[in-house]
Design an enzyme around this catalytic site. Structure first.
Site, PDB file in Angstrom:
ATOM      1  N   TYR A   1       0.836  -1.213   0.000  1.00 43.40           N
ATOM      2  CA  TYR A   1       0.000   0.000   0.000  1.00 43.40           C
ATOM      3  C   TYR A   1       0.868   1.259   0.000  1.00 43.40           C
ATOM      4  O   TYR A   1       0.606   2.221  -0.735  1.00 43.40           O
ATOM      5  CB  TYR A   1      -0.895  -0.066   1.243  1.00 43.40           C
ATOM      6  CG  TYR A   1      -2.017   0.932   1.303  1.00 43.40           C
ATOM      7  CD1 TYR A   1      -3.204   0.733   0.603  1.00 43.40           C
ATOM      8  CD2 TYR A   1      -1.904   2.068   2.106  1.00 43.40           C
ATOM      9  CE1 TYR A   1      -4.244   1.650   0.694  1.00 43.40           C
ATOM     10  CE2 TYR A   1      -2.939   2.985   2.200  1.00 43.40           C
ATOM     11  CZ  TYR A   1      -4.114   2.774   1.490  1.00 43.40           C
ATOM     12  OH  TYR A   1      -5.136   3.680   1.581  1.00 43.40           O
TER      13      TYR A   1
ATOM     14  N   LYS B   1       0.701   3.945  -2.911  1.00 40.34           N
ATOM     15  CA  LYS B   1       0.196   5.298  -2.636  1.00 40.34           C
ATOM     16  C   LYS B   1       1.282   6.359  -2.806  1.00 40.34           C
ATOM     17  O   LYS B   1       0.981   7.507  -3.156  1.00 40.34           O
ATOM     18  CB  LYS B   1      -0.405   5.356  -1.231  1.00 40.34           C
ATOM     19  CG  LYS B   1      -1.727   4.580  -1.105  1.00 40.34           C
ATOM     20  CD  LYS B   1      -2.781   5.051  -2.104  1.00 40.34           C
ATOM     21  CE  LYS B   1      -4.199   4.767  -1.644  1.00 40.34           C
ATOM     22  NZ  LYS B   1      -5.189   5.052  -2.715  1.00 40.34           N
TER      23      LYS B   1
END
Ligand SMILES: NC(=O)c1ccc[n+]([C@@H]2O[C@H](COP(=O)([O-])OP(=O)(O)OC[C@H]3O[C@@H](n4cnc5c(N)ncnc54)[C@H](O)[C@@H]3O)[C@@H](O)[C@H]2O)c1
Length: 281
Positions: free
Chosen positions: A162, A166
């Site tokens: 993640y 991101k």
């Protein structure tokens, strides 16, 4: 006259959480909305909510980590509503694990949905805006919103898939802002914090106590994201904004921390001598 009157918007992951709130806000602002989600019923439900309130909306069902889904949802906006003004890349998932336990599937899923999922729609939207700019002989205008996370901006152990995705999404905002500027298209990113289907099972009431839920609602994130997508926030572009309820922050790209120059070529001895100025405490 509302902020997006006569405009057309596409929202990915619009079947729930922040994406649904963004789709509803864009519709209240006057836009016709294409709602993407891989949960077909959820996407249809958001579109029906907009139509029931007197707006215009259709669902475009598909997995946003696939090239063809990105292409199809942009084509749907053009076929159904005849133009494209706003793209909000919001769809996301979360598969937190420490790297020693993370599987190839955990990695590919998160990178696919957040990073490739932000690329595919933007690519086909950019092709359209490029063609329109050529046809009109002037920048056509538009807005892209990317959805990053403070985990991607600051790092977070246990979330390496993640964090990598991101962080990449935030970098896409600063670079695409420059690439799409010739078409008059602004590109900004938001890092939400909201009480949603993704966060509630992980954090529950520790981060979202009852009295904070309105301030940390998907609707509040949508207000900021849709403001960034509205003409009133021009000429802002390449900005990364984190939402923490009543507090917003804007971010710079990686700032330079220290600097050192070699007198000739680098050697271990030269690096030993330079470390103080390269890594100032
Ligand atoms: N809620 C937060 O506090 C928070 C914090 C940081 C970042 N974010 C980011 O905000 C975005 C929205 O998160 P949320 O909290 O609303 O999550 P959510 O789980 O409530 O909603 C995500 C939506 O995306 C859809 N989706 C998931 N995978 C998809 C795919 N492959 N193709 C199409 N649709 C897909 C889901 O069906 C769902 O409707 C995500 O990108 C998330 O990473 C949220």
């Amino acid at each position: 006259m509302s902020d997006q009157d006569g405009k057309v918007a596409v929202v990915t992951g619009g079947g729930g959480g922040v994406g649904r709130a963004e789709a509803l806000q864009l519709a209240r602002d006057g836009a016709a909305v294409v709602v993407n989600d891989f949960r077909g019923e959820a996407a249809e439900e958001t579109a029906a909510m907009i139509r029931d309130a007197g707006g215009r909306a259709v669902a475009s069902v598909g997995d946003i980590s696939l090239w063809d889904t990105g292409k199809a949802m942009i084509e749907r906006a053009l076929a159904e509503f005849g133009r494209l003004d706003v793209l909000i890349n919001n769809a996301g998932n979360s598969r937190p694990r420490y790297i020693v336990n993370m599987t190839e599937e955990d990695w590919d899923s998160v990178i696919g949905i957040h990073l490739k999922g932000s690329f595919v729609g933007t690519k086909f939207a950019a092709l359209h805006w490029q063609a329109e700019t050529k046809r009109l002989g002037a920048p056509v205008g538009g807005a892209v919103i990317l959805t990053t996370s403070t985990n991607g901006l600051h790092g977070q152990p246990g979330y390496i898939n993640y964090v990598a995705a991101k962080s990449g999404v935030a970098a896409m905002a600063t670079t695409l802002a420059k690439e799409l500027a010739p078409f008059g298209v602004r590109v900004n990113a938001i890092a939400p914090l909201a009480f949603s289907g993704m966060t509630t099972p992980i954090w529950g009431s520790a981060i979202f106590p009852e009295e904070k839920r309105e301030e940390l609602s998907p609707e509040q994130v949508a207000t900021v994201a849709c403001w960034l997508a509205a003409p009133r926030s021009a000429p802002l572009t390449g900005e990364v904004v984190s939402f923490g309820g009543q507090r917003l922050r804007s971010y710079d790209e990686w700032p330079i921390k220290g600097e050192a120059a070699a007198d000739g070529l680098w050697s271990y001895a030269a690096l030993d001598a330079a470390r103080g100025s390269l890594f100032p405490q």
